[in-house]
Design a protein around this motif. Structure first.
Motif, PDB file in Angstrom:
ATOM      1  N   GLY A   1       0.787  -1.230   0.000  1.00  0.00           N
ATOM      2  CA  GLY A   1       0.000   0.000   0.000  1.00  0.00           C
ATOM      3  C   GLY A   1       0.815   1.275   0.000  1.00  0.00           C
ATOM      4  O   GLY A   1       0.252   2.373  -0.121  1.00  0.00           O
ATOM      5  N   GLN A   2       2.141   1.186   0.141  1.00  0.00           N
ATOM      6  CA  GLN A   2       2.971   2.397   0.185  1.00  0.00           C
ATOM      7  C   GLN A   2       3.586   2.627  -1.199  1.00  0.00           C
ATOM      8  O   GLN A   2       4.521   1.956  -1.592  1.00  0.00           O
ATOM      9  CB  GLN A   2       4.059   2.270   1.252  1.00  0.00           C
ATOM     10  N   LYS A   3       3.023   3.579  -1.922  1.00  0.00           N
ATOM     11  CA  LYS A   3       3.434   3.805  -3.308  1.00  0.00           C
ATOM     12  C   LYS A   3       4.464   4.927  -3.455  1.00  0.00           C
ATOM     13  O   LYS A   3       5.117   5.045  -4.479  1.00  0.00           O
ATOM     14  CB  LYS A   3       2.212   4.103  -4.161  1.00  0.00           C
ATOM     15  N   SER A   4       4.590   5.798  -2.443  1.00  0.00           N
ATOM     16  CA  SER A   4       5.571   6.884  -2.502  1.00  0.00           C
ATOM     17  C   SER A   4       6.733   6.579  -1.556  1.00  0.00           C
ATOM     18  O   SER A   4       6.612   5.761  -0.645  1.00  0.00           O
ATOM     19  CB  SER A   4       4.931   8.217  -2.128  1.00  0.00           C
ATOM     20  N   MET A   5       7.847   7.276  -1.776  1.00  0.00           N
ATOM     21  CA  MET A   5       9.036   7.008  -0.961  1.00  0.00           C
ATOM     22  C   MET A   5       8.834   7.440   0.491  1.00  0.00           C
ATOM     23  O   MET A   5       8.117   8.404   0.771  1.00  0.00           O
ATOM     24  CB  MET A   5      10.249   7.736  -1.549  1.00  0.00           C
ATOM     25  N   LEU A   6       9.499   6.723   1.376  1.00  0.00           N
ATOM     26  CA  LEU A   6       9.394   7.000   2.812  1.00  0.00           C
ATOM     27  C   LEU A   6       9.839   8.422   3.138  1.00  0.00           C
ATOM     28  O   LEU A   6       9.261   9.077   4.006  1.00  0.00           O
ATOM     29  CB  LEU A   6      10.244   5.975   3.574  1.00  0.00           C
ATOM     30  N   ILE A   7      10.867   8.926   2.450  1.00  0.00           N
ATOM     31  CA  ILE A   7      11.443  10.228   2.774  1.00  0.00           C
ATOM     32  C   ILE A   7      10.407  11.344   2.750  1.00  0.00           C
ATOM     33  O   ILE A   7      10.556  12.361   3.428  1.00  0.00           O
ATOM     34  CB  ILE A   7      12.607  10.561   1.809  1.00  0.00           C
ATOM     35  N   GLY A   8       9.333  11.159   1.989  1.00  0.00           N
ATOM     36  CA  GLY A   8       8.315  12.202   1.888  1.00  0.00           C
ATOM     37  C   GLY A   8       7.173  12.068   2.864  1.00  0.00           C
ATOM     38  O   GLY A   8       6.232  12.876   2.837  1.00  0.00           O
ATOM     39  N   HIS A   9       7.231  11.081   3.766  1.00  0.00           N
ATOM     40  CA  HIS A   9       6.114  10.839   4.684  1.00  0.00           C
ATOM     41  C   HIS A   9       6.283  11.616   5.993  1.00  0.00           C
ATOM     42  O   HIS A   9       7.379  12.014   6.374  1.00  0.00           O
ATOM     43  CB  HIS A   9       5.984   9.347   4.979  1.00  0.00           C
ATOM     44  N   ALA A  10       5.169  11.786   6.665  1.00  0.00           N
ATOM     45  CA  ALA A  10       5.147  12.539   7.925  1.00  0.00           C
ATOM     46  C   ALA A  10       5.703  11.696   9.073  1.00  0.00           C
ATOM     47  O   ALA A  10       5.639  10.460   9.052  1.00  0.00           O
ATOM     48  CB  ALA A  10       3.730  12.984   8.250  1.00  0.00           C
ATOM     49  N   TYR A  11       6.219  12.364  10.072  1.00  0.00           N
ATOM     50  CA  TYR A  11       6.721  11.694  11.269  1.00  0.00           C
ATOM     51  C   TYR A  11       5.537  11.118  12.047  1.00  0.00           C
ATOM     52  O   TYR A  11       4.454  11.718  12.090  1.00  0.00           O
ATOM     53  CB  TYR A  11       7.482  12.700  12.141  1.00  0.00           C
ATOM     54  N   PRO A  12       5.689   9.959  12.674  1.00  0.00           N
ATOM     55  CA  PRO A  12       4.565   9.339  13.381  1.00  0.00           C
ATOM     56  C   PRO A  12       4.058  10.197  14.543  1.00  0.00           C
ATOM     57  O   PRO A  12       4.812  10.959  15.160  1.00  0.00           O
ATOM     58  CB  PRO A  12       5.152   8.024  13.922  1.00  0.00           C
ATOM     59  N   LYS A  13       2.783  10.034  14.854  1.00  0.00           N
ATOM     60  CA  LYS A  13       2.182  10.682  16.022  1.00  0.00           C
ATOM     61  C   LYS A  13       1.577   9.615  16.918  1.00  0.00           C
ATOM     62  O   LYS A  13       1.190   8.546  16.449  1.00  0.00           O
ATOM     63  CB  LYS A  13       1.085  11.664  15.587  1.00  0.00           C
ATOM     64  N   THR A  14       1.511   9.905  18.189  1.00  0.00           N
ATOM     65  CA  THR A  14       0.830   8.982  19.095  1.00  0.00           C
ATOM     66  C   THR A  14      -0.653   8.982  18.756  1.00  0.00           C
ATOM     67  O   THR A  14      -1.184   9.975  18.242  1.00  0.00           O
ATOM     68  CB  THR A  14       1.021   9.389  20.565  1.00  0.00           C
ATOM     69  N   ASP A  15      -1.337   7.859  19.038  1.00  0.00           N
ATOM     70  CA  ASP A  15      -2.756   7.784  18.687  1.00  0.00           C
ATOM     71  C   ASP A  15      -3.669   8.318  19.787  1.00  0.00           C
ATOM     72  O   ASP A  15      -4.900   8.319  19.649  1.00  0.00           O
ATOM     73  CB  ASP A  15      -3.157   6.355  18.317  1.00  0.00           C
ATOM     74  N   GLY A  16      -3.073   8.765  20.898  1.00  0.00           N
ATOM     75  CA  GLY A  16      -3.866   9.372  21.965  1.00  0.00           C
ATOM     76  C   GLY A  16      -4.604   8.382  22.837  1.00  0.00           C
ATOM     77  O   GLY A  16      -5.345   8.772  23.740  1.00  0.00           O
ATOM     78  N   LYS A  17      -4.425   7.085  22.607  1.00  0.00           N
ATOM     79  CA  LYS A  17      -5.148   6.063  23.372  1.00  0.00           C
ATOM     80  C   LYS A  17      -4.295   5.545  24.529  1.00  0.00           C
ATOM     81  O   LYS A  17      -3.073   5.594  24.483  1.00  0.00           O
ATOM     82  CB  LYS A  17      -5.543   4.897  22.468  1.00  0.00           C
ATOM     83  N   LYS A  18      -4.982   5.060  25.553  1.00  0.00           N
ATOM     84  CA  LYS A  18      -4.302   4.402  26.667  1.00  0.00           C
ATOM     85  C   LYS A  18      -4.545   2.905  26.571  1.00  0.00           C
ATOM     86  O   LYS A  18      -5.684   2.461  26.440  1.00  0.00           O
ATOM     87  CB  LYS A  18      -4.815   4.947  28.001  1.00  0.00           C
ATOM     88  N   TYR A  19      -3.461   2.161  26.649  1.00  0.00           N
ATOM     89  CA  TYR A  19      -3.552   0.724  26.484  1.00  0.00           C
ATOM     90  C   TYR A  19      -3.228   0.016  27.791  1.00  0.00           C
ATOM     91  O   TYR A  19      -2.347   0.427  28.538  1.00  0.00           O
ATOM     92  CB  TYR A  19      -2.581   0.250  25.399  1.00  0.00           C
ATOM     93  N   GLY A  20      -3.945  -1.082  28.039  1.00  0.00           N
ATOM     94  CA  GLY A  20      -3.662  -1.898  29.217  1.00  0.00           C
ATOM     95  C   GLY A  20      -2.525  -2.851  28.915  1.00  0.00           C
ATOM     96  O   GLY A  20      -2.601  -3.616  27.960  1.00  0.00           O
ATOM     97  N   ALA A  21      -1.494  -2.808  29.723  1.00  0.00           N
ATOM     98  CA  ALA A  21      -0.320  -3.632  29.428  1.00  0.00           C
ATOM     99  C   ALA A  21       0.146  -4.420  30.635  1.00  0.00           C
ATOM    100  O   ALA A  21       1.199  -5.043  30.605  1.00  0.00           O
ATOM    101  CB  ALA A  21       0.807  -2.733  28.936  1.00  0.00           C
ATOM    102  N   GLU A  22      -0.659  -4.407  31.713  1.00  0.00           N
ATOM    103  CA  GLU A  22      -0.197  -5.006  32.966  1.00  0.00           C
ATOM    104  C   GLU A  22       0.096  -6.494  32.837  1.00  0.00           C
ATOM    105  O   GLU A  22       1.108  -6.989  33.339  1.00  0.00           O
ATOM    106  CB  GLU A  22      -1.225  -4.782  34.078  1.00  0.00           C
ATOM    107  N   SER A  23      -0.782  -7.224  32.155  1.00  0.00           N
ATOM    108  CA  SER A  23      -0.605  -8.679  32.112  1.00  0.00           C
ATOM    109  C   SER A  23       0.650  -9.069  31.333  1.00  0.00           C
ATOM    110  O   SER A  23       1.377  -9.980  31.725  1.00  0.00           O
ATOM    111  CB  SER A  23      -1.835  -9.349  31.490  1.00  0.00           C
ATOM    112  N   ILE A  24       0.896  -8.366  30.227  1.00  0.00           N
ATOM    113  CA  ILE A  24       2.082  -8.678  29.428  1.00  0.00           C
ATOM    114  C   ILE A  24       3.349  -8.230  30.146  1.00  0.00           C
ATOM    115  O   ILE A  24       4.374  -8.919  30.104  1.00  0.00           O
ATOM    116  CB  ILE A  24       1.995  -8.013  28.036  1.00  0.00           C
ATOM    117  N   GLN A  25       3.278  -7.097  30.821  1.00  0.00           N
ATOM    118  CA  GLN A  25       4.448  -6.654  31.557  1.00  0.00           C
ATOM    119  C   GLN A  25       4.782  -7.640  32.672  1.00  0.00           C
ATOM    120  O   GLN A  25       5.949  -7.923  32.945  1.00  0.00           O
ATOM    121  CB  GLN A  25       4.235  -5.256  32.146  1.00  0.00           C
ATOM    122  N   GLY A  26       3.730  -8.204  33.300  1.00  0.00           N
ATOM    123  CA  GLY A  26       3.955  -9.233  34.318  1.00  0.00           C
ATOM    124  C   GLY A  26       4.602 -10.470  33.721  1.00  0.00           C
ATOM    125  O   GLY A  26       5.525 -11.052  34.302  1.00  0.00           O
ATOM    126  N   LEU A  27       4.140 -10.859  32.539  1.00  0.00           N
ATOM    127  CA  LEU A  27       4.728 -12.004  31.835  1.00  0.00           C
ATOM    128  C   LEU A  27       6.213 -11.750  31.566  1.00  0.00           C
ATOM    129  O   LEU A  27       7.062 -12.610  31.811  1.00  0.00           O
ATOM    130  CB  LEU A  27       3.971 -12.231  30.524  1.00  0.00           C
TER     131      LEU A  27
END
Length: 879
Positions: free
Chosen positions: A708-734
């Motif tokens: 799906g990426q038809k143009s070069m990476l150099i022209g793309h925008a820098y990533p942004k956070t999605d603003g969501k909070k994710y639960g990670a306790e169980s995996i961090q415990g693992l």
């Protein structure tokens, strides 16, 4: 599909050509975007890429690519420097091999020879800059001898002369006998050498006795015109006004009083040689002493040296000492170590001598036309005052700020800058002399006739300008000044000047000085100073010792540009030297391969699942939530870190995220039915975007295979956070539990492949651990996991505690139980010491009262956790 291995040589040149031909590097001042600009410190046109250039290119490219991805109109302007003395020396050496000299060729023929040499060399440095992946705007490439830049040099010289800031004077200068040219103060490198203090008797003319002076350069006594003593020195006060006979030449010289003389240095009597010592020159000017120069431009004694005429300075020294000893005037000799100036280009010992030269007056007041630009509240200023103000007022930020003090010290003690050089290669000084009336004409163009007498019999000054004069105009002359160009209006002041701290005085200070004068503005908003690259042992890399040097082009050939870039960035904090060696570069090739292999794994899954376009994220597993939360964290850290110039910190964070979080944990947790193609795609895409400023080639190469990426990476925008909070306790415990189990297995030398039974008391985390029981058993290589909320201690077991979770590995038949008990006792002893330290800190009323509440609470939580851990360890050990 990606090939099994990444071979940098097969990708890098092709990718760079695509970037350049696409116009990705070209900046547009009419885009409407906010401006970001960097003027590349111009490498010598005749040079080759060395590690100092390479680290500069890597850091500047990271900043430029990041800002470009953030939506700035980013201009990184490249160019080369004519490097006056260095280039002329190179060509003269070539001529010497042919049995020729520049004098034999003549000025114009010699300059044509240098131009040919430079033209052949410039392509080399350009191609080497490209190989580093530098995304600079080649359509704006500049050279310090371009017509437009030469026009800027002439204009600046004329303006400064009109304001009375440039003058010609007979002054003491630093002279290199090898280069046959003056040197600025900061072009003199001081080295500690072994020498001698020679104590010489200077007899009185009309009475017995005399004064004993101490000197390290007895040959200069031939030019002495006084002996100075401090008028407060009780030993010598009575001799002021008497006449001394200068030994060897029998010239009458006075005894003068001057408070400059240090009563406690040497004998307290100072021989004054105005023509060959800068401090003596100042004394001579003050007391109107005669200035007698006894050496020529090759440091050979001239006719003023009497019988020593024709001897070079060191031969003359030996002869003078022999003659003094023969006359009984050499009283004693003391060995000493002292600092002696050497030419920064050829390492020849510098000889201070008087000469007619052109200078910039750094202490003369001039009218500041636009003081508001700099926040200057007076109508007048000196060059020195404006240069100090620009940093002190906060207009320019120096990173790290510890160099502010160094900058201020140097600027406050700055002396007039000698800008004329006795060489042919460079900007010829725009001054003409009338041969008929001796009128001096400073002009922007060659005058047709003398402005005073009308004579056409004119000659131009033979000297050229100090190469740092033109370099000091670099940030604005390259943008079109003195013309009011769109580039100059939009991109100046530039955003950041990234360079080595070793040229803070050579270049940075001069740019500030010339820009605050010429434009009444700053040349850049931020100065980022990187340290020197050193060997594994901490030695300075030196071209004279090839064993200490790493050729960046060799490293690119072997390991790829991305590996070299990462090795020079991670661990490179501003202002601090860093060590670099081939194994480190090789280690980052492993990181490049890690990225390639992880991407190949993900792309294989996407192909298997038939993913053609960027998929939308749907339902999430615990592992998905954990990695997306980690991704948000690293995006925020990376964006803020690069904006705040914490480049090494960001590089390390991205390294850890890819290697540890994504590869070691998430990909391991995302096997079989748990694979989420949408999350795999989303995280890989973000990784490529985040790593692109650091590793542009491999990320661009992988990006071309991302569905799906038809143009070069150099022209793309820098990533942004999605603003969501994710639960990670169980995996961090693992992760915590599996990590601790792996540590216990290694500590007890249990075969990593052997499956063993393990007991875990999860306490509050039991439910989370139960959800991931199968993954824990697989990742920790268990034959079975007994998971309970709590229980009795397991006998004869290796044990540890992490976040309140108790882990037991039965050791019967696996390890030496006595050694395990010994290990536990050591752990208990360490914990008790740790707890004792925490208690002492928390019992300190001053700490509790003055420390921030969150810090106190943090220490209290650590104490509670440590005490709980100690309790469980003691229970396991039977203590």
């Amino acid at each position: 599909m990606l090939p099994p291995t990444y071979e940098a040589k097969k990708y890098e040149d092709g990718i760079y050509k695509k970037w350049e031909s696409s116009g990705a590097f070209k900046a547009d001042p009419k885009s409407g975007k906010p401006a970001f600009s960097i003027s590349m410190p111009p490498p010598n046109a005749t040079g080759v890429l060395h590690l100092g250039h390479a680290v500069m290119l890597a850091l500047q490219d990271i900043l430029t690519r990041h800002r470009r991805m953030k939506g700035y109109e980013a201009l990184w302007l490249p160019g080369t420097d004519h490097a006056a003395i260095a280039t002329q020396n190179r060509v003269e050496k070539e001529l010497a091999k042919e049995g020729a000299t520049r004098e034999k060729l003549g000025r114009e023929a010699f300059l044509n020879r240098v131009r040919e040499f430079v033209a052949d060399s410039q392509d080399t440095i350009r191609n080497q800059i490209r190989r580093m992946g530098a995304s600079c705007d080649w359509t704006r490439e500049r050279y310090t001898l371009d017509d437009d830049l030469s026009l800027a040099v002439t204009e600046m010289f004329n303006r400064m002369h009109e304001d009375g800031l440039i003058y010609r004077g007979y002054r003491i200068v630093n002279w290199c006998p090898r280069c046959k040219s003056t040197l600025a103060d900061d072009e003199v490198e001081h080295e500690e050498v072994q020498g001698n203090f020679y104590y010489i008797l200077y007899p009185f003319k009309d009475e017995e006795g005399g004064l004993i002076v101490a000197t390290t350069r007895p040959e200069t006594m031939l030019g002495d015109t006084a002996v100075a003593v401090n008028p407060k020195d009780k030993r010598y006060k009575k001799f002021i006004g008497k006449t001394i006979m200068l030994p060897l030449l029998n010239r009458e010289i006075p005894v003068i009083g001057d408070e400059y003389v240090d009563i406690d240095t040497g004998t307290g009597a100072l021989k004054v040689t105005p023509a060959h010592d800068p401090n003596d020159f100042a004394i001579g000017q003050k007391h109107k002493l005669e200035t007698i120069r006894v050496m020529d431009e090759e440091a050979v004694i001239n006719e003023q040296g009497g019988p020593y005429k024709g001897l070079d300075r060191f031969t003359a020294r030996k002869k003078v000492l022999e003659d003094l000893a023969g006359l009984g005037l050499l009283q004693k000799t003391e060995a000493l170590f002292h600092n002696v100036g050497h030419c920064y280009r050829c390492s020849t010992m510098v000889e201070p001598l008087t000469s007619d030269q052109w200078f910039i007056d750094v202490n003369k007041k001039f009218i500041v036309k636009n003081p508001k630009n700099l926040g200057w509240k007076k109508k007048e200023a000196t060059l020195k005052e404006l240069s100090i103000h620009a940093v002190k007022n906060g207009n320019i930020q120096i990173i790290p700020d510890q160099f502010n003090k160094t900058y201020f010290h140097w600027m406050e003690n700055l002396r007039d800058w000698c800008i004329s050089r006795q060489i042919w290669w460079g900007h010829r000084i725009p001054v003409w002399y009338c041969k008929d009336c001796d009128e001096i004409i400073v002009a922007r163009e060659a005058p047709a006739k003398c402005t005073k007498c009308g004579s056409k019999n004119l000659r131009q000054d033979e000297d050229t300008l100090d190469t740092w004069f033109s370099s000091a105009l670099w940030t604005f002359s390259t943008l079109g000044w003195p013309k009011e160009t769109e580039d100059l209006k939009f991109f100046h002041p530039t955003s950041v000047m990234e360079t080595g701290y070793d040229i803070l005085f050579f270049w940075i200070a001069r740019m500030i000085l010339m820009t605050t004068y010429g434009l009444n503005d700053i040349p850049f908003k931020t100065v980022y100073l990187h340290g020197l690259i050193r060997t594994r042992e901490g030695k300075k890399m030196s071209k004279s010792d090839p064993s200490t040097c790493i050729d960046p082009l060799d490293m690119i050939e072997k390991y790829g540009a991305d590996s070299l870039r990462m090795s020079m960035v991670i661990g490179n904090t501003p202002g601090n030297d860093m060590r670099l060696y081939e194994e480190k570069i090789q280690g980052y090739r492993n990181f490049t391969n890690k990225l390639w292999n992880a991407s190949r794994f993900v792309l294989g899954i996407l192909e298997e699942k038939g993913v053609q376009e960027e998929p939308k994220i749907g339902k999430l597993s615990d592992a998905d939530e954990w990695i997306l939360g980690k991704l948000n964290t690293v995006i925020k850290l990376s964006d803020e870190g690069l904006t705040e110039f914490r480049i090494s910190e960001v590089g390390q964070a991205l390294y850890d995220f890819l290697w540890n979080d994504f590869c070691d944990w998430y990909l391991e947790l995302s096997k079989g039915e748990k694979q989420n193609p949408a999350v795999l795609y989303h995280v890989l895409k973000a990784i490529l975007l985040l790593l692109h400023p650091f590793m542009p080639y491999v990320t661009e190469g992988i990006w071309a295979n991302l569905p799906g990426q038809k143009s070069m990476l150099i022209g793309h925008a820098y990533p942004k956070t999605d603003g969501k909070k994710y639960g990670a306790e169980s995996i961090q415990g693992l992760i915590d539990v599996v990590g601790k189990i792996r540590h216990l297995r290694a500590e007890n030398k249990i075969d990593p492949a052997k499956k063993i039974p393990i007991t875990v008391y999860g306490h509050k985390a039991t439910d989370d651990l139960a959800r991931n029981k199968a993954d824990i058993e697989r990742l920790a290589r268990m034959s079975g996991l007994t998971l309970m909320e709590k229980g009795a201690k397991v006998a004869n077991a290796a044990t540890d505690v992490v976040n309140g979770i108790e882990i037991f590995i039965p050791l019967s038949g696996l390890v030496d139980l006595d050694k395990e008990r010994e290990r536990l006792q050591k752990e208990i002893a360490n914990l008790e010491r740790y707890i004792g330290g925490l208690k002492r800190k928390l019992d300190n009323k001053q700490f509790v009262a003055n420390a921030p509440q969150n810090i106190v609470a943090q220490e209290q939580a650590r104490l509670a956790e440590a005490e709980e851990k100690l309790k469980k360890f003691k229970s396991s050990s039977g203590s």
